[in-house]
Design a protein around this motif. Sequence first.
Motif, short mmCIF file in Angstrom:
data_model
loop_
_atom_site.label_atom_id
_atom_site.label_comp_id
_atom_site.label_asym_id
_atom_site.label_seq_id
_atom_site.Cartn_x
_atom_site.Cartn_y
_atom_site.Cartn_z
N TYR A 184 -20.52 156.99 51.02
CA TYR A 184 -20.32 157.17 52.29
C TYR A 184 -21.13 156.28 53.03
O TYR A 184 -22.37 156.15 52.68
CB TYR A 184 -20.52 158.69 52.93
CG TYR A 184 -20.09 158.71 54.46
CD1 TYR A 184 -18.73 159.12 54.62
CD2 TYR A 184 -21.00 158.88 55.45
CE1 TYR A 184 -18.34 159.38 55.88
CE2 TYR A 184 -20.60 158.92 56.51
CZ TYR A 184 -19.28 159.27 57.04
OH TYR A 184 -18.85 159.59 58.21
N ALA A 185 -20.41 155.29 54.10
CA ALA A 185 -21.23 154.37 54.91
C ALA A 185 -21.56 153.26 53.99
O ALA A 185 -20.89 152.85 53.16
CB ALA A 185 -22.64 154.79 55.53
N LYS B 296 -22.31 147.19 54.54
CA LYS B 296 -22.49 145.86 54.28
C LYS B 296 -22.63 145.78 52.83
O LYS B 296 -21.90 144.67 52.46
CB LYS B 296 -24.13 145.65 54.78
CG LYS B 296 -24.01 145.12 56.08
CD LYS B 296 -25.26 144.63 56.53
CE LYS B 296 -25.67 143.92 57.79
NZ LYS B 296 -26.99 143.57 58.39
N VAL B 297 -23.02 146.51 52.07
CA VAL B 297 -23.02 146.16 50.58
C VAL B 297 -21.54 146.50 50.22
O VAL B 297 -21.14 145.38 49.27
CB VAL B 297 -23.76 147.53 49.91
CG1 VAL B 297 -24.02 146.92 48.38
CG2 VAL B 297 -24.72 147.64 50.68
N LYS B 298 -20.77 147.22 50.58
CA LYS B 298 -19.36 147.38 50.15
C LYS B 298 -18.56 146.01 50.52
O LYS B 298 -17.81 145.39 49.72
CB LYS B 298 -18.59 148.53 50.83
CG LYS B 298 -19.03 149.95 50.30
CD LYS B 298 -18.44 150.82 51.00
CE LYS B 298 -19.04 152.27 50.68
NZ LYS B 298 -18.21 153.23 51.61
N GLU B 299 -18.62 145.42 51.84
CA GLU B 299 -18.39 144.22 52.18
C GLU B 299 -18.60 142.83 51.31
O GLU B 299 -17.62 142.32 50.79
CB GLU B 299 -18.63 144.10 53.45
CG GLU B 299 -17.92 142.65 54.27
CD GLU B 299 -18.62 142.31 55.43
OE1 GLU B 299 -18.20 141.48 56.03
OE2 GLU B 299 -19.08 143.36 56.37
N ARG B 300 -19.77 142.93 50.69
CA ARG B 300 -20.24 141.97 49.93
C ARG B 300 -19.61 141.95 48.59
O ARG B 300 -19.08 140.78 47.82
CB ARG B 300 -21.93 141.90 50.02
CG ARG B 300 -22.51 140.80 48.99
CD ARG B 300 -22.25 139.52 49.45
NE ARG B 300 -22.61 138.47 48.45
CZ ARG B 300 -22.10 138.03 47.59
NH1 ARG B 300 -20.77 138.42 47.37
NH2 ARG B 300 -22.41 136.95 46.84
N LYS C 112 -22.03 164.43 56.35
CA LYS C 112 -20.73 164.06 55.55
C LYS C 112 -21.20 163.95 54.03
O LYS C 112 -20.39 164.21 53.24
CB LYS C 112 -19.96 162.78 56.17
CG LYS C 112 -19.89 162.77 57.68
CD LYS C 112 -18.69 163.53 57.89
CE LYS C 112 -18.14 163.54 59.18
NZ LYS C 112 -16.82 164.32 59.54
N ILE C 113 -22.28 163.27 53.74
CA ILE C 113 -22.84 163.14 52.33
C ILE C 113 -22.77 164.37 51.86
O ILE C 113 -22.27 164.72 50.59
CB ILE C 113 -24.02 162.22 52.50
CG1 ILE C 113 -23.57 160.78 52.85
CG2 ILE C 113 -24.35 162.26 50.78
CD1 ILE C 113 -24.66 159.81 53.00
N ILE D 130 -27.53 149.38 64.53
CA ILE D 130 -27.56 151.10 64.84
C ILE D 130 -26.06 151.33 65.05
O ILE D 130 -25.39 150.90 65.89
CB ILE D 130 -28.67 151.19 66.07
CG1 ILE D 130 -29.83 150.64 65.84
CG2 ILE D 130 -28.47 152.55 66.47
CD1 ILE D 130 -31.04 150.54 67.15
N PRO D 131 -25.78 152.58 64.43
CA PRO D 131 -24.27 153.14 64.56
C PRO D 131 -24.18 153.53 66.14
O PRO D 131 -25.01 153.86 66.81
CB PRO D 131 -24.47 154.35 63.95
CG PRO D 131 -25.74 154.15 62.64
CD PRO D 131 -26.77 153.51 63.81
#
Length: 781
Positions: free
Chosen positions: A327-328, A331-335, A503-504, A749-750
């Motif tokens: 969850y969240a 940035k890492v997922k995008e890379r 959520k996690i 910041i969210p």
Amino acid sequence: MNNGRDRKKILPLLPLRGLLVFPYMVLHFDVGRDKSIGALEHSMVENQLILLATQKDAKIDFPAPKDIYKTGTVAKIKQLLKLPGDTIRVLVEGINRAQIIRYIETEPFFKVEVVEIEESGEMEKDSEIEALMRTVVSQFEEYIKLSKKISPEIMISINAIDEPGRLADIIASHLSLKTDVKQEILEAITPKTRLTKLYEIITREIEILEIERKINLRVRKQMEKTQKEYYLREQLKAIQKELGEKDEKTAEVDEYRQRIAELKLPEYVEEKALKEVERLEKMPPAVAESAVIRTYLDWILSLPWTNETQDRLDINIAEKILNEDHYALEKVKERILEYLAIRQLVKKMKGPILCLVGPPGVGKTSLAKSVARALERKFVRISLGGVRDEAEIRGHRRTYVGALPGRIIQAMKQAGSKNPVFLLDEIDKMSADFRGDPASALLEVLDPEQNNSFSDHYIELPFDLSKVMFITTANALYNIPRPLLDRMETIYISGYTEEEKVKIAQKYLIPKQLKEHGLKRENLIISEGTVRNIIRYYTREAGVRNLEREIAAICRKSARKLLKEKGEQIKVTTRNLNKFLGIPRYRYGEVEKGNEVGVATGMAWTEIGGDILAIEVSVMAGKGKLTLTGKLGDVMQESAYAGLSYIRSISDRLNIDEKFYEQNDIHIHVPEGAIPKDGPSAGITMATALASALTGTPVNKNVAMTGEITLRGRVLPVGGIKEKVLAAHRAGIKTIILPKQNKKDLEEIPINIKKKLNFVLVDNMEQVLEKALVKEKEDGD
């Protein structure tokens, strides 16, 4: 000197291709060109004489006069035989040399005027010519022995020749020479010149034949040795088979050879492996080194030199898997998805080297596993925490007892493919000692320009790591050597917000712990409010590791209770939570007690995320002594001195007695004295607490701040803004003072957190005091 008589004649010309006729030479050849057939027919009608001259280039089908040598041989046609396909086979005998003076006709065939060079049979032989003749005959005899293409009986007729010119021509006709070399002999008019040239040519040919003989001998010996070994080995196998036994060593060596053949290893690896097998074969079984060779061969043959898994390059599936597992962490997922997109466009690409930096428990290690699952690659992990020996990375040389490859090669063997996802965990926890610096050894592993030929001390063969996707993890960057950090792409993973943690917990942690403790969803119900209370009162962290432990504790107690009371369902609510986890360990929103004089709330960054700290200042009567307590580092102490100097410089504006420094002792304390604290971030917080204590003005309870202070009161930017803001939000802070130059960091910041906080951006200390100190008749709300 010309010992012959020159006579002019007009003769038809037959150009020869790749063939040359000497005087006294009898041979037959086939004629197919129209011009050549015309010349033959004309010759037969006249006196059966024809000039045979060689073409300079045998490939030319229709030669011109310039393409034909000027010196040829006058020959007599002995026989003509017509063959199928308009070809004539002709038998000729060479008579004497002739030189072309001019071409009379070129159509329908060549007709030329020639001058015949007839040698006199009665010429006297001097001693030099006699010596030349003997030498040439001797050399030719040697040539026959080496060549083995000419019958030795030829020597009988050669020895019977007394004329030097004829001797030269007959020997030249038997030599296997190129046409242009034979032409040189034909053009040598005098017998002496001819014999000299022939001697040089035969000598050179003998040298070449000697070399050929040596090469053939060497090749034959090698072949004989190989055939002999093969024959003996096959005999040994047959004998062992008949006896019903098999030599263990032979069987082992054969097995190694079979494995090497089946694996299709790179050429340099196969060559090295076979050499080691040969060494093992020649070595007695009892020798200790044979065990070392066996181990080495086993390692070489178990490594994935060519094995490679096929990447799953579907971006949509990869995105779905990453979102399922985490969850969240956008940035890492995008890379990762960018990498997959490029892999779809470029088939061959060096693996990226990512460094995930963040506090413990934020999912760095599990994220690497998800990447491997998304790509359908093998996953391997090694922990570098506490590694201080270079050999852990590069391996030991085989000369050491019990030598093994380094962890990199061991992990590649475990992966079984040359393109796994390779996790180097805790890269910031390595250290160096007298056994070398492992971080320096990693420079080659993590350099895309070098790791295609990684060298392990044990394997001693270059291993290709360029297709490996390396992911490293670290809690902080300052422990990583700069040259090593330079080779990696750094991605920061900050702590989770309270909403993200909720959520996690609901999506991942609670289902996971229920499964691990043998519980079903209907057996244990934990409400959302309960999860929030666990986060607020029982954990204080950037990640979710402690949150998972607390949920595990609830599951354990629930399992026991279910078995003891034989119930079917347990509900954990905010009211009965303390029965499962005990009294709350932390106070949520502790800053809401009230406005206090001499106490300011600062924000700090730590390796485990952000935190808030209360800085207390007490002013007492004394002689101007400044005391600092709370285990403060050098930088933090310097910030305290800078803050005090600034307050002294504006004492008139703050209505403070100018001589307060001489009449009072000041004590600055930061609670939790056992924990080391350092850094410039608390500069403005210390100055605010000092101003509050000296003026007697309370500090607003809802304000937290961070920033470095200068002697002139300027507020300089600091790092770790996201972690600090999240910590302040967890503590219930409403207003946050930040340096103006940190405005760009607010984007990280969210949005849901931003909405709940009031950010004040400042660039000097006066603005900080304006906002932080509570003016008279204000309640600080």
